[in-house]
Design a protein around this motif. Structure first.
Motif, PDB file in Angstrom:
ATOM      1  N   GLN A  75      10.443   2.417   3.684  1.00  0.00           N
ATOM      2  CA  GLN A  75       9.233   2.675   2.906  1.00  0.00           C
ATOM      3  C   GLN A  75       9.434   3.886   1.992  1.00  0.00           C
ATOM      4  O   GLN A  75      10.235   4.771   2.308  1.00  0.00           O
ATOM      5  CB  GLN A  75       8.053   2.941   3.860  1.00  0.00           C
ATOM      6  CG  GLN A  75       7.714   1.770   4.767  1.00  0.00           C
ATOM      7  CD  GLN A  75       7.242   0.550   3.992  1.00  0.00           C
ATOM      8  OE1 GLN A  75       6.792   0.660   2.853  1.00  0.00           O
ATOM      9  NE2 GLN A  75       7.357  -0.616   4.603  1.00  0.00           N
ATOM     10  N   PRO A  76       8.691   3.954   0.893  1.00  0.00           N
ATOM     11  CA  PRO A  76       8.848   5.085  -0.033  1.00  0.00           C
ATOM     12  C   PRO A  76       8.086   6.335   0.422  1.00  0.00           C
ATOM     13  O   PRO A  76       7.939   7.281  -0.356  1.00  0.00           O
ATOM     14  CB  PRO A  76       8.276   4.531  -1.344  1.00  0.00           C
ATOM     15  CG  PRO A  76       7.277   3.510  -0.910  1.00  0.00           C
ATOM     16  CD  PRO A  76       7.772   2.929   0.376  1.00  0.00           C
ATOM     17  N   LEU A  99       0.841  -1.206   0.000  1.00  0.00           N
ATOM     18  CA  LEU A  99       0.000   0.000   0.000  1.00  0.00           C
ATOM     19  C   LEU A  99       0.875   1.255   0.000  1.00  0.00           C
ATOM     20  O   LEU A  99       0.575   2.219  -0.713  1.00  0.00           O
ATOM     21  CB  LEU A  99      -0.941   0.003   1.212  1.00  0.00           C
ATOM     22  CG  LEU A  99      -1.773   1.269   1.366  1.00  0.00           C
ATOM     23  CD1 LEU A  99      -2.701   1.478   0.165  1.00  0.00           C
ATOM     24  CD2 LEU A  99      -2.599   1.234   2.661  1.00  0.00           C
ATOM     25  N   ALA A 100       1.949   1.245   0.790  1.00  0.00           N
ATOM     26  CA  ALA A 100       2.846   2.417   0.831  1.00  0.00           C
ATOM     27  C   ALA A 100       3.391   2.701  -0.565  1.00  0.00           C
ATOM     28  O   ALA A 100       3.482   3.861  -0.989  1.00  0.00           O
ATOM     29  CB  ALA A 100       3.985   2.164   1.818  1.00  0.00           C
ATOM     30  N   GLN A 101       3.725   1.649  -1.292  1.00  0.00           N
ATOM     31  CA  GLN A 101       4.243   1.800  -2.662  1.00  0.00           C
ATOM     32  C   GLN A 101       3.159   2.421  -3.555  1.00  0.00           C
ATOM     33  O   GLN A 101       3.425   3.379  -4.299  1.00  0.00           O
ATOM     34  CB  GLN A 101       4.646   0.407  -3.179  1.00  0.00           C
ATOM     35  CG  GLN A 101       5.356   0.419  -4.523  1.00  0.00           C
ATOM     36  CD  GLN A 101       6.681   1.176  -4.487  1.00  0.00           C
ATOM     37  OE1 GLN A 101       7.437   1.050  -3.519  1.00  0.00           O
ATOM     38  NE2 GLN A 101       6.935   1.992  -5.505  1.00  0.00           N
ATOM     39  N   ALA A 102       1.947   1.910  -3.453  1.00  0.00           N
ATOM     40  CA  ALA A 102       0.844   2.407  -4.294  1.00  0.00           C
ATOM     41  C   ALA A 102       0.536   3.867  -3.968  1.00  0.00           C
ATOM     42  O   ALA A 102       0.281   4.683  -4.863  1.00  0.00           O
ATOM     43  CB  ALA A 102      -0.399   1.539  -4.079  1.00  0.00           C
ATOM     44  N   LEU A 127      -7.063   3.165  -2.408  1.00  0.00           N
ATOM     45  CA  LEU A 127      -6.933   4.416  -3.172  1.00  0.00           C
ATOM     46  C   LEU A 127      -8.312   4.930  -3.595  1.00  0.00           C
ATOM     47  O   LEU A 127      -8.581   6.137  -3.531  1.00  0.00           O
ATOM     48  CB  LEU A 127      -6.042   4.214  -4.408  1.00  0.00           C
ATOM     49  CG  LEU A 127      -4.587   3.806  -4.137  1.00  0.00           C
ATOM     50  CD1 LEU A 127      -3.766   3.883  -5.427  1.00  0.00           C
ATOM     51  CD2 LEU A 127      -3.920   4.664  -3.071  1.00  0.00           C
ATOM     52  N   ALA A 128      -9.178   4.028  -3.987  1.00  0.00           N
ATOM     53  CA  ALA A 128     -10.535   4.427  -4.395  1.00  0.00           C
ATOM     54  C   ALA A 128     -11.311   4.990  -3.210  1.00  0.00           C
ATOM     55  O   ALA A 128     -12.134   5.894  -3.350  1.00  0.00           O
ATOM     56  CB  ALA A 128     -11.267   3.231  -4.994  1.00  0.00           C
ATOM     57  N   ILE A 145       0.010  10.530  -3.026  1.00  0.00           N
ATOM     58  CA  ILE A 145      -0.838  10.876  -1.868  1.00  0.00           C
ATOM     59  C   ILE A 145       0.058  11.075  -0.645  1.00  0.00           C
ATOM     60  O   ILE A 145       0.962  10.270  -0.386  1.00  0.00           O
ATOM     61  CB  ILE A 145      -1.867   9.750  -1.603  1.00  0.00           C
ATOM     62  CG1 ILE A 145      -2.835   9.653  -2.789  1.00  0.00           C
ATOM     63  CG2 ILE A 145      -2.626   9.987  -0.306  1.00  0.00           C
ATOM     64  CD1 ILE A 145      -3.688   8.404  -2.792  1.00  0.00           C
ATOM     65  N   LYS A 146      -0.189  12.149   0.093  1.00  0.00           N
ATOM     66  CA  LYS A 146       0.590  12.419   1.303  1.00  0.00           C
ATOM     67  C   LYS A 146       0.250  11.381   2.376  1.00  0.00           C
ATOM     68  O   LYS A 146      -0.947  11.137   2.641  1.00  0.00           O
ATOM     69  CB  LYS A 146       0.245  13.829   1.794  1.00  0.00           C
ATOM     70  CG  LYS A 146       1.198  14.378   2.822  1.00  0.00           C
ATOM     71  CD  LYS A 146       0.804  15.822   3.160  1.00  0.00           C
ATOM     72  CE  LYS A 146       1.591  16.290   4.360  1.00  0.00           C
ATOM     73  NZ  LYS A 146       0.995  17.460   4.997  1.00  0.00           N
ATOM     74  N   ALA A 147       1.282  10.769   2.948  1.00  0.00           N
ATOM     75  CA  ALA A 147       1.008   9.685   3.901  1.00  0.00           C
ATOM     76  C   ALA A 147       2.177   9.477   4.850  1.00  0.00           C
ATOM     77  O   ALA A 147       3.317   9.826   4.526  1.00  0.00           O
ATOM     78  CB  ALA A 147       0.729   8.387   3.147  1.00  0.00           C
ATOM     79  N   ILE A 148       1.868   8.919   6.006  1.00  0.00           N
ATOM     80  CA  ILE A 148       2.886   8.515   6.983  1.00  0.00           C
ATOM     81  C   ILE A 148       2.700   7.023   7.230  1.00  0.00           C
ATOM     82  O   ILE A 148       1.563   6.540   7.356  1.00  0.00           O
ATOM     83  CB  ILE A 148       2.714   9.245   8.333  1.00  0.00           C
ATOM     84  CG1 ILE A 148       2.821  10.761   8.151  1.00  0.00           C
ATOM     85  CG2 ILE A 148       3.744   8.761   9.364  1.00  0.00           C
ATOM     86  CD1 ILE A 148       2.536  11.555   9.437  1.00  0.00           C
ATOM     87  N   PHE A 149       3.823   6.302   7.328  1.00  0.00           N
ATOM     88  CA  PHE A 149       3.793   4.859   7.598  1.00  0.00           C
ATOM     89  C   PHE A 149       4.246   4.638   9.026  1.00  0.00           C
ATOM     90  O   PHE A 149       5.294   5.142   9.444  1.00  0.00           O
ATOM     91  CB  PHE A 149       4.753   4.148   6.639  1.00  0.00           C
ATOM     92  CG  PHE A 149       4.617   2.649   6.619  1.00  0.00           C
ATOM     93  CD1 PHE A 149       3.908   2.027   5.603  1.00  0.00           C
ATOM     94  CD2 PHE A 149       5.212   1.873   7.595  1.00  0.00           C
ATOM     95  CE1 PHE A 149       3.792   0.643   5.570  1.00  0.00           C
ATOM     96  CE2 PHE A 149       5.093   0.486   7.566  1.00  0.00           C
ATOM     97  CZ  PHE A 149       4.382  -0.134   6.553  1.00  0.00           C
TER      98      PHE A 149
END
Ligand code: NAP
Length: 246
Positions: A42-43, A17-20, A239-240, A26-30
């Motif tokens: 993670q990317p 999911l982090a890759q996608a 994502l959807a 999309i701005k995100a924190i893992f």
């Protein structure tokens, strides 16, 4: 407001999911619990360590301006899942679980279902055997209650302190694993029985196929109770959910 996602991770599916999410911009924190010495990079920005219960997580979500939470933890990480459920409810934040179906026995399998680790230990009463403990390091000490067995422990990191089991071997290895490798491992260690959690998913499924191929019985620990929340099985569905118009 543009989305800012928190991914609660520690699984193969969370990393996918982090890759996608990175590819979709999309701005995100893992978030990792910090159970292994060197978690996979993670990317997207990552953080490590507990939040400090529901209150700590609520504060974190507020401070970072998180708009969506994806619980992609392991199905046995029930504490984290309940905390996420309560924190999101308190802040009225959307929560989605990225889950995977539990594994199911086929006619070729010989599974004994147990409810928890204590019951798995109980199920090992009897003659000495060579037992594959595919459980990670957290519950190893409980198996000292059945000290007659030789335990094969597969761990992500070499243990700092020797496990308190009179007879054991440690195999240091990080998944995902493959069937040929697990067959070789079980044969090399003359494994008689496998103990594992019903994690589901593909990252750890090789041992199920390997046990089937070799006709080995499995003591299967069933999943704990988890909160009722919206669930999906793929990164595309996440994502959807974040951007239904995307
Ligand atoms: P748990 O019992 O549900 O969590 C205990 C505490 O660890 C939580 O209350 C939280 O501390 C912290 N925590 C757990 N996951 C976290 C995360 N992703 N980010 C930040 N803090 C987290 O979980 P567990 O069974 O110890 O599993 C820990 C992690 O390992 C999980 O992220 C899970 O995905 C991964 N994992 C677990 C298993 C397993 O069999 N349980 C297998 C493979 C991977 P605070 O209350 O302080 O926030």
């Amino acid at each position: 407001m543009s989305p800012h996602l928190l991914i609660l991770g520690g699984t193969t599916e969370a990393s996918a999911l982090a890759q996608a999410v990175a590819e979709a911009g999309i701005k995100a924190i893992f978030s990792y619990a910090g159970r292994v010495a060197k978690p996979k990079d993670q990317p997207i920005p990552q953080r490590v360590g507990g939040f400090g219960g529901v209150e700590g997580l609520t504060g974190f979500l507020r401070a970072k301006g998180i708009t969506h939470v994806v619980d992609a933890t392991h199905p046995f990480a029930a504490g984290m899942s309940w905390n996420a459920y309560h924190a999101c409810a308190a802040l009225d934040l959307p929560l989605l679980a990225l889950t995977r179906p539990a594994w199911r026995a086929t006619r070729e399998d010989s599974w004994t279902h147990v409810a928890d680790i204590a019951s798995a230990v109980e199920a090992l009463k009897g003659e000495p055997k060579r037992v594959m403990l595919a459980l990670g390091r957290m519950h190893v000490a409980q198996f000292a209650a059945q000290p007659q067995h030789h335990y094969v422990l597969r761990l992500v990191d070499a243990p700092d302190v020797a496990p308190k089991l009179p007879h054991h071997s440690v195999v240091v290895s990080r998944g995902p694993f493959d069937v040929a490798g697990d067959i070789a491992l079980f044969k090399d260690h003359s494994v008689d029985v496998v103990v594992c959690k019903n994690a589901g998913g593909i990252g750890a499924e090789a041992k199920i196929f390997a046990a089937r191929k070799l006709g080995l019985p499995i003591i299967m620990i069933d999943r704990p109770d988890l909160p009722r929340r919206a669930e999906v099985a793929t990164s595309a569905e996440v994502l959807a959910w974040i951007d239904p118009t995307g």
